[in-house]
Motif scaffolding. Sequence first.
Motif, PDB file in Angstrom:
ATOM      1  N   PHE A  38      -3.887  19.258  -9.111  1.00 49.05           N
ATOM      2  CA  PHE A  38      -3.289  18.127  -9.821  1.00 49.05           C
ATOM      3  C   PHE A  38      -1.775  18.267  -9.970  1.00 49.05           C
ATOM      4  O   PHE A  38      -1.074  17.259 -10.016  1.00 49.05           O
ATOM      5  CB  PHE A  38      -4.011  17.881 -11.147  1.00 49.05           C
ATOM      6  CG  PHE A  38      -5.326  17.187 -10.922  1.00 49.05           C
ATOM      7  CD1 PHE A  38      -5.390  15.808 -10.817  1.00 49.05           C
ATOM      8  CD2 PHE A  38      -6.483  17.920 -10.744  1.00 49.05           C
ATOM      9  CE1 PHE A  38      -6.584  15.162 -10.557  1.00 49.05           C
ATOM     10  CE2 PHE A  38      -7.693  17.290 -10.491  1.00 49.05           C
ATOM     11  CZ  PHE A  38      -7.738  15.901 -10.396  1.00 49.05           C
ATOM     12  N   ASN A  39      -1.265  19.472  -9.996  1.00 47.56           N
ATOM     13  CA  ASN A  39       0.188  19.644  -9.983  1.00 47.56           C
ATOM     14  C   ASN A  39       0.768  19.190  -8.643  1.00 47.56           C
ATOM     15  O   ASN A  39       1.889  18.694  -8.590  1.00 47.56           O
ATOM     16  CB  ASN A  39       0.577  21.092 -10.277  1.00 47.56           C
ATOM     17  CG  ASN A  39       0.412  21.440 -11.736  1.00 47.56           C
ATOM     18  OD1 ASN A  39       0.407  20.571 -12.612  1.00 47.56           O
ATOM     19  ND2 ASN A  39       0.265  22.720 -12.023  1.00 47.56           N
ATOM     20  N   MET A  40       0.006  19.353  -7.562  1.00 46.16           N
ATOM     21  CA  MET A  40       0.469  18.929  -6.238  1.00 46.16           C
ATOM     22  C   MET A  40       0.406  17.421  -6.060  1.00 46.16           C
ATOM     23  O   MET A  40       1.250  16.844  -5.389  1.00 46.16           O
ATOM     24  CB  MET A  40      -0.376  19.590  -5.136  1.00 46.16           C
ATOM     25  CG  MET A  40      -0.073  21.038  -4.900  1.00 46.16           C
ATOM     26  SD  MET A  40      -0.922  21.655  -3.434  1.00 46.16           S
ATOM     27  CE  MET A  40      -2.448  22.251  -4.138  1.00 46.16           C
ATOM     28  N   ILE A  41      -0.605  16.761  -6.634  1.00 44.89           N
ATOM     29  CA  ILE A  41      -0.820  15.343  -6.333  1.00 44.89           C
ATOM     30  C   ILE A  41      -0.444  14.410  -7.473  1.00 44.89           C
ATOM     31  O   ILE A  41      -0.446  13.196  -7.290  1.00 44.89           O
ATOM     32  CB  ILE A  41      -2.282  15.062  -5.927  1.00 44.89           C
ATOM     33  CG1 ILE A  41      -3.242  15.292  -7.096  1.00 44.89           C
ATOM     34  CG2 ILE A  41      -2.663  15.880  -4.709  1.00 44.89           C
ATOM     35  CD1 ILE A  41      -4.648  14.797  -6.843  1.00 44.89           C
ATOM     36  N   GLY A  42      -0.133  14.871  -8.616  1.00 50.12           N
ATOM     37  CA  GLY A  42       0.105  14.006  -9.763  1.00 50.12           C
ATOM     38  C   GLY A  42       1.371  14.376 -10.494  1.00 50.12           C
ATOM     39  O   GLY A  42       2.447  14.175  -9.979  1.00 50.12           O
ATOM     40  N   PRO A  43       1.202  14.939 -11.626  1.00 49.08           N
ATOM     41  CA  PRO A  43      -0.052  15.391 -12.220  1.00 49.08           C
ATOM     42  C   PRO A  43      -0.831  14.294 -12.940  1.00 49.08           C
ATOM     43  O   PRO A  43      -1.980  14.468 -13.278  1.00 49.08           O
ATOM     44  CB  PRO A  43       0.397  16.465 -13.215  1.00 49.08           C
ATOM     45  CG  PRO A  43       1.759  16.051 -13.627  1.00 49.08           C
ATOM     46  CD  PRO A  43       2.353  15.372 -12.418  1.00 49.08           C
ATOM     47  N   TYR A  44      -0.209  13.119 -13.145  1.00 46.90           N
ATOM     48  CA  TYR A  44      -0.884  12.023 -13.840  1.00 46.90           C
ATOM     49  C   TYR A  44      -0.861  10.777 -12.972  1.00 46.90           C
ATOM     50  O   TYR A  44      -0.078  10.667 -12.033  1.00 46.90           O
ATOM     51  CB  TYR A  44      -0.222  11.766 -15.202  1.00 46.90           C
ATOM     52  CG  TYR A  44      -0.326  12.970 -16.108  1.00 46.90           C
ATOM     53  CD1 TYR A  44      -1.501  13.236 -16.792  1.00 46.90           C
ATOM     54  CD2 TYR A  44       0.728  13.861 -16.231  1.00 46.90           C
ATOM     55  CE1 TYR A  44      -1.614  14.365 -17.583  1.00 46.90           C
ATOM     56  CE2 TYR A  44       0.627  14.990 -17.019  1.00 46.90           C
ATOM     57  CZ  TYR A  44      -0.552  15.235 -17.695  1.00 46.90           C
ATOM     58  OH  TYR A  44      -0.672  16.355 -18.472  1.00 46.90           O
ATOM     59  N   PHE A  45      -1.728   9.819 -13.320  1.00 44.87           N
ATOM     60  CA  PHE A  45      -1.865   8.600 -12.530  1.00 44.87           C
ATOM     61  C   PHE A  45      -1.741   7.382 -13.432  1.00 44.87           C
ATOM     62  O   PHE A  45      -2.049   7.431 -14.619  1.00 44.87           O
ATOM     63  CB  PHE A  45      -3.235   8.571 -11.832  1.00 44.87           C
ATOM     64  CG  PHE A  45      -3.470   9.766 -10.961  1.00 44.87           C
ATOM     65  CD1 PHE A  45      -3.016   9.791  -9.651  1.00 44.87           C
ATOM     66  CD2 PHE A  45      -4.121  10.883 -11.452  1.00 44.87           C
ATOM     67  CE1 PHE A  45      -3.209  10.900  -8.855  1.00 44.87           C
ATOM     68  CE2 PHE A  45      -4.326  11.994 -10.663  1.00 44.87           C
ATOM     69  CZ  PHE A  45      -3.871  12.018  -9.361  1.00 44.87           C
ATOM     70  N   ASN A  46      -1.320   6.299 -12.831  1.00 41.09           N
ATOM     71  CA  ASN A  46      -1.230   5.029 -13.525  1.00 41.09           C
ATOM     72  C   ASN A  46      -2.260   4.086 -12.901  1.00 41.09           C
ATOM     73  O   ASN A  46      -1.922   3.187 -12.141  1.00 41.09           O
ATOM     74  CB  ASN A  46       0.187   4.463 -13.412  1.00 41.09           C
ATOM     75  CG  ASN A  46       0.382   3.247 -14.281  1.00 41.09           C
ATOM     76  OD1 ASN A  46      -0.404   2.980 -15.188  1.00 41.09           O
ATOM     77  ND2 ASN A  46       1.436   2.498 -13.997  1.00 41.09           N
ATOM     78  N   GLY A  47      -3.540   4.348 -13.182  1.00 37.28           N
ATOM     79  CA  GLY A  47      -4.621   3.555 -12.595  1.00 37.28           C
ATOM     80  C   GLY A  47      -5.006   4.063 -11.221  1.00 37.28           C
ATOM     81  O   GLY A  47      -4.664   5.174 -10.823  1.00 37.28           O
ATOM     82  N   GLY A  48      -5.726   3.224 -10.500  1.00 43.01           N
ATOM     83  CA  GLY A  48      -6.192   3.586  -9.174  1.00 43.01           C
ATOM     84  C   GLY A  48      -7.656   3.987  -9.198  1.00 43.01           C
ATOM     85  O   GLY A  48      -8.281   4.104 -10.252  1.00 43.01           O
ATOM     86  N   VAL A  49      -8.206   4.178  -8.003  1.00 47.00           N
ATOM     87  CA  VAL A  49      -9.617   4.523  -7.843  1.00 47.00           C
ATOM     88  C   VAL A  49      -9.712   5.810  -7.033  1.00 47.00           C
ATOM     89  O   VAL A  49      -9.032   5.972  -6.021  1.00 47.00           O
ATOM     90  CB  VAL A  49     -10.399   3.395  -7.134  1.00 47.00           C
ATOM     91  CG1 VAL A  49     -11.875   3.740  -7.006  1.00 47.00           C
ATOM     92  CG2 VAL A  49     -10.235   2.068  -7.875  1.00 47.00           C
ATOM     93  N   ALA A  50     -10.569   6.729  -7.486  1.00 46.18           N
ATOM     94  CA  ALA A  50     -10.763   8.006  -6.799  1.00 46.18           C
ATOM     95  C   ALA A  50     -12.175   8.084  -6.233  1.00 46.18           C
ATOM     96  O   ALA A  50     -13.101   7.441  -6.745  1.00 46.18           O
ATOM     97  CB  ALA A  50     -10.522   9.167  -7.754  1.00 46.18           C
ATOM     98  N   LEU A  51     -12.323   8.890  -5.188  1.00 37.75           N
ATOM     99  CA  LEU A  51     -13.622   9.205  -4.611  1.00 37.75           C
ATOM    100  C   LEU A  51     -13.784  10.712  -4.650  1.00 37.75           C
ATOM    101  O   LEU A  51     -12.937  11.445  -4.133  1.00 37.75           O
ATOM    102  CB  LEU A  51     -13.708   8.709  -3.163  1.00 37.75           C
ATOM    103  CG  LEU A  51     -14.928   9.163  -2.349  1.00 37.75           C
ATOM    104  CD1 LEU A  51     -16.221   8.640  -2.965  1.00 37.75           C
ATOM    105  CD2 LEU A  51     -14.796   8.712  -0.896  1.00 37.75           C
ATOM    106  N   ASP A  52     -14.851  11.167  -5.277  1.00 39.17           N
ATOM    107  CA  ASP A  52     -15.203  12.591  -5.311  1.00 39.17           C
ATOM    108  C   ASP A  52     -16.446  12.716  -4.436  1.00 39.17           C
ATOM    109  O   ASP A  52     -17.565  12.519  -4.898  1.00 39.17           O
ATOM    110  CB  ASP A  52     -15.453  13.024  -6.761  1.00 39.17           C
ATOM    111  CG  ASP A  52     -15.466  14.531  -6.940  1.00 39.17           C
ATOM    112  OD1 ASP A  52     -15.534  15.255  -5.927  1.00 39.17           O
ATOM    113  OD2 ASP A  52     -15.435  14.980  -8.105  1.00 39.17           O
ATOM    114  N   LEU A  53     -16.237  12.998  -3.137  1.00 36.82           N
ATOM    115  CA  LEU A  53     -17.314  12.874  -2.146  1.00 36.82           C
ATOM    116  C   LEU A  53     -18.358  13.979  -2.224  1.00 36.82           C
ATOM    117  O   LEU A  53     -19.527  13.717  -2.005  1.00 36.82           O
ATOM    118  CB  LEU A  53     -16.721  12.799  -0.737  1.00 36.82           C
ATOM    119  CG  LEU A  53     -17.680  12.416   0.378  1.00 36.82           C
ATOM    120  CD1 LEU A  53     -18.363  11.072   0.110  1.00 36.82           C
ATOM    121  CD2 LEU A  53     -16.943  12.355   1.706  1.00 36.82           C
TER     122      LEU A  53
END
Length: 183
Positions: free
Chosen positions: A33-48
């Motif tokens: 999460f430090n690499m990709i965010g660390p936070y988001f403002n909405g959106g949709v995730a897929l945990d496959l």
Amino acid sequence: MRVISGDKRGLHLKAVPGSTTRPTTDKVKESIFNMIGPYFNGGVALDLYAGSGGLGIEAISRGIEKTIFVDQNKKAIETINHNLAQCHFHERAEVYRNDAARALKALIKRELAFTVIFLDPPYAKQNLANEISIIVDYHLLDENGIIVCEHDSQVELQEEIGQAIKERTETYGDTTISIFTYK
């Protein structure tokens, strides 16, 4: 195993019973999460390959609006549902018991585009390059989306897979995180 940050910071999550799943350690999860965010403002995730749902739940806690969880293991689905209930995130989640290939086909039909896609398959059953190809070929990834692959450090993923390019790779012991985006 716990939620690292966000709305549900510090909340403990149940692990899938048995030895069929390998939960992402808190250290690796925090690094992801430090690499990709660390936070988001909405959106949709897929945990496959959701396992306990830890990555998708962390994403919701950090601001993702909704996560779709997919796993083929019955105990994993029960654990995901338990963890979602504990976090009060059921209204922000969809949970499906299915294998990855069938799930991707179903998602293509729904014409969804994800902000973040987590691919953390069992190390012995990894088919990441093929799954990344399907994701980008069928536009399952948002234009500015991110694919997060957790894999064995012995596995070397190509720099480019279809229209996806490897942006970053970090290794933590026997686990490597590879981040892909559109070229």
